[in-house]
Design an enzyme around this catalytic site. Sequence first.
Site, PDB file in Angstrom:
ATOM      1  N   HIS A 173      -6.995  -5.540   2.555  1.00  0.00           N
ATOM      2  CA  HIS A 173      -5.817  -5.012   3.229  1.00  0.00           C
ATOM      3  C   HIS A 173      -5.248  -6.133   4.105  1.00  0.00           C
ATOM      4  O   HIS A 173      -5.978  -6.691   4.943  1.00  0.00           O
ATOM      5  CB  HIS A 173      -6.193  -3.844   4.141  1.00  0.00           C
ATOM      6  CG  HIS A 173      -6.764  -2.650   3.438  1.00  0.00           C
ATOM      7  ND1 HIS A 173      -6.025  -1.527   3.175  1.00  0.00           N
ATOM      8  CD2 HIS A 173      -8.011  -2.400   2.965  1.00  0.00           C
ATOM      9  CE1 HIS A 173      -6.790  -0.619   2.574  1.00  0.00           C
ATOM     10  NE2 HIS A 173      -8.002  -1.119   2.426  1.00  0.00           N
ATOM     11  N   HIS A 193     -10.542  -5.158  -2.818  1.00  0.00           N
ATOM     12  CA  HIS A 193      -9.191  -5.420  -2.303  1.00  0.00           C
ATOM     13  C   HIS A 193      -9.268  -5.769  -0.837  1.00  0.00           C
ATOM     14  O   HIS A 193     -10.163  -5.317  -0.118  1.00  0.00           O
ATOM     15  CB  HIS A 193      -8.271  -4.214  -2.518  1.00  0.00           C
ATOM     16  CG  HIS A 193      -8.806  -2.916  -2.016  1.00  0.00           C
ATOM     17  ND1 HIS A 193      -9.739  -2.168  -2.707  1.00  0.00           N
ATOM     18  CD2 HIS A 193      -8.571  -2.223  -0.882  1.00  0.00           C
ATOM     19  CE1 HIS A 193     -10.038  -1.077  -2.026  1.00  0.00           C
ATOM     20  NE2 HIS A 193      -9.339  -1.085  -0.902  1.00  0.00           N
ATOM     21  N   ASP A 234       0.843  -1.193   0.000  1.00  0.00           N
ATOM     22  CA  ASP A 234       0.000   0.000   0.000  1.00  0.00           C
ATOM     23  C   ASP A 234       0.883   1.250   0.000  1.00  0.00           C
ATOM     24  O   ASP A 234       1.895   1.316   0.693  1.00  0.00           O
ATOM     25  CB  ASP A 234      -0.898  -0.019   1.245  1.00  0.00           C
ATOM     26  CG  ASP A 234      -2.046   0.987   1.149  1.00  0.00           C
ATOM     27  OD1 ASP A 234      -3.207   0.548   1.107  1.00  0.00           O
ATOM     28  OD2 ASP A 234      -1.766   2.206   1.118  1.00  0.00           O
ATOM     29  N   GLY A 252     -15.026   3.399   4.510  1.00  0.00           N
ATOM     30  CA  GLY A 252     -13.631   3.726   4.249  1.00  0.00           C
ATOM     31  C   GLY A 252     -13.123   3.342   2.878  1.00  0.00           C
ATOM     32  O   GLY A 252     -11.939   3.527   2.597  1.00  0.00           O
ATOM     33  N   GLN A 253     -13.999   2.812   2.014  1.00  0.00           N
ATOM     34  CA  GLN A 253     -13.511   2.423   0.687  1.00  0.00           C
ATOM     35  C   GLN A 253     -13.238   3.661  -0.159  1.00  0.00           C
ATOM     36  O   GLN A 253     -14.106   4.542  -0.295  1.00  0.00           O
ATOM     37  CB  GLN A 253     -14.530   1.522  -0.029  1.00  0.00           C
ATOM     38  CG  GLN A 253     -13.994   0.986  -1.358  1.00  0.00           C
ATOM     39  CD  GLN A 253     -14.894  -0.061  -2.007  1.00  0.00           C
ATOM     40  OE1 GLN A 253     -16.023  -0.300  -1.572  1.00  0.00           O
ATOM     41  NE2 GLN A 253     -14.382  -0.691  -3.053  1.00  0.00           N
ATOM     42  N   SER A 254     -12.039   3.736  -0.726  1.00  0.00           N
ATOM     43  CA  SER A 254     -11.662   4.862  -1.587  1.00  0.00           C
ATOM     44  C   SER A 254     -11.302   4.419  -2.993  1.00  0.00           C
ATOM     45  O   SER A 254     -11.319   5.238  -3.912  1.00  0.00           O
ATOM     46  CB  SER A 254     -10.498   5.647  -0.970  1.00  0.00           C
ATOM     47  OG  SER A 254      -9.366   4.811  -0.818  1.00  0.00           O
ATOM     48  N   ASN A 283     -12.920  -2.790   3.142  1.00  0.00           N
ATOM     49  CA  ASN A 283     -13.829  -1.671   3.346  1.00  0.00           C
ATOM     50  C   ASN A 283     -14.832  -1.669   2.194  1.00  0.00           C
ATOM     51  O   ASN A 283     -14.432  -1.579   1.029  1.00  0.00           O
ATOM     52  CB  ASN A 283     -13.055  -0.355   3.369  1.00  0.00           C
ATOM     53  CG  ASN A 283     -12.053  -0.288   4.512  1.00  0.00           C
ATOM     54  OD1 ASN A 283     -12.316  -0.773   5.609  1.00  0.00           O
ATOM     55  ND2 ASN A 283     -10.890   0.296   4.264  1.00  0.00           N
TER      56      ASN A 283
HETATM   57  P1  AMP Z   1      -9.628   1.630   0.632  1.00  0.00           P
HETATM   58  O1  AMP Z   1      -9.618   3.006   1.242  1.00  0.00           O
HETATM   59  O2  AMP Z   1     -10.084   0.536   1.556  1.00  0.00           O
HETATM   60  O3  AMP Z   1     -10.387   1.633  -0.673  1.00  0.00           O
HETATM   61  O4  AMP Z   1      -8.131   1.284   0.322  1.00  0.00           O
HETATM   62  C1  AMP Z   1      -7.464   1.801  -0.785  1.00  0.00           C
HETATM   63  C2  AMP Z   1      -6.013   1.746  -0.478  1.00  0.00           C
HETATM   64  O5  AMP Z   1      -5.310   1.866  -1.691  1.00  0.00           O
HETATM   65  C3  AMP Z   1      -5.500   2.845   0.440  1.00  0.00           C
HETATM   66  O6  AMP Z   1      -4.941   2.271   1.611  1.00  0.00           O
HETATM   67  C4  AMP Z   1      -4.472   3.585  -0.411  1.00  0.00           C
HETATM   68  O7  AMP Z   1      -3.355   3.992   0.347  1.00  0.00           O
HETATM   69  C5  AMP Z   1      -4.112   2.533  -1.433  1.00  0.00           C
HETATM   70  N1  AMP Z   1      -3.646   3.007  -2.716  1.00  0.00           N
HETATM   71  C6  AMP Z   1      -4.236   3.929  -3.526  1.00  0.00           C
HETATM   72  N2  AMP Z   1      -3.540   4.053  -4.665  1.00  0.00           N
HETATM   73  C7  AMP Z   1      -2.491   3.195  -4.585  1.00  0.00           C
HETATM   74  C8  AMP Z   1      -1.414   2.858  -5.446  1.00  0.00           C
HETATM   75  N3  AMP Z   1      -1.267   3.434  -6.655  1.00  0.00           N
HETATM   76  N4  AMP Z   1      -0.518   1.930  -5.033  1.00  0.00           N
HETATM   77  C9  AMP Z   1      -0.659   1.345  -3.821  1.00  0.00           C
HETATM   78  N5  AMP Z   1      -1.659   1.604  -2.966  1.00  0.00           N
HETATM   79  C10 AMP Z   1      -2.561   2.517  -3.342  1.00  0.00           C
END
Ligand code: AMP
Length: 114
Positions: free
Chosen positions: A102, A100, A30, A93-95, A87
Amino acid sequence: MTDCIFCRIARGEIPAKIVAQDDDLVAFHDLGPQAPVHVLVIPRKHIPTANDIGQEDGALLGRIWTRIPAIAAELGIASVGYRVVNNCLAPAGQSVFHLHFHLLGGRVMGWPPG
Ligand code: AMP
């Protein structure tokens, strides 16, 4: 999906620190680690959220979950314990809207999560 950032990582179009990959999944560090070990495990298949996991994905998800403990072992956290988090949707918390998991380890985890 063409412009999904995790699809692009899975296709090798943008760089990532990959720790494991096979026909089903890619695992990579990450960018914003929340623990000494913080790896994301993603299916190559674009599934936006956990809500979108279909019956047809059962075997794929089974294979991914079979692989996660092996990845944890390769990262040196299997024997000391780790947490696997998904998430689902923004309020949780999903972004990034590509399924995926974690994989977090290397420190003691609190509960309940924030
Ligand atoms: P979530 O917020 O559960 O959707 O997790 C998304 C995760 O993706 C976050 O922890 C970010 O730090 C990670 N992330 C976003 N872009 C990248 C990237 N290009 N390479 C690695 N991790 C990423």
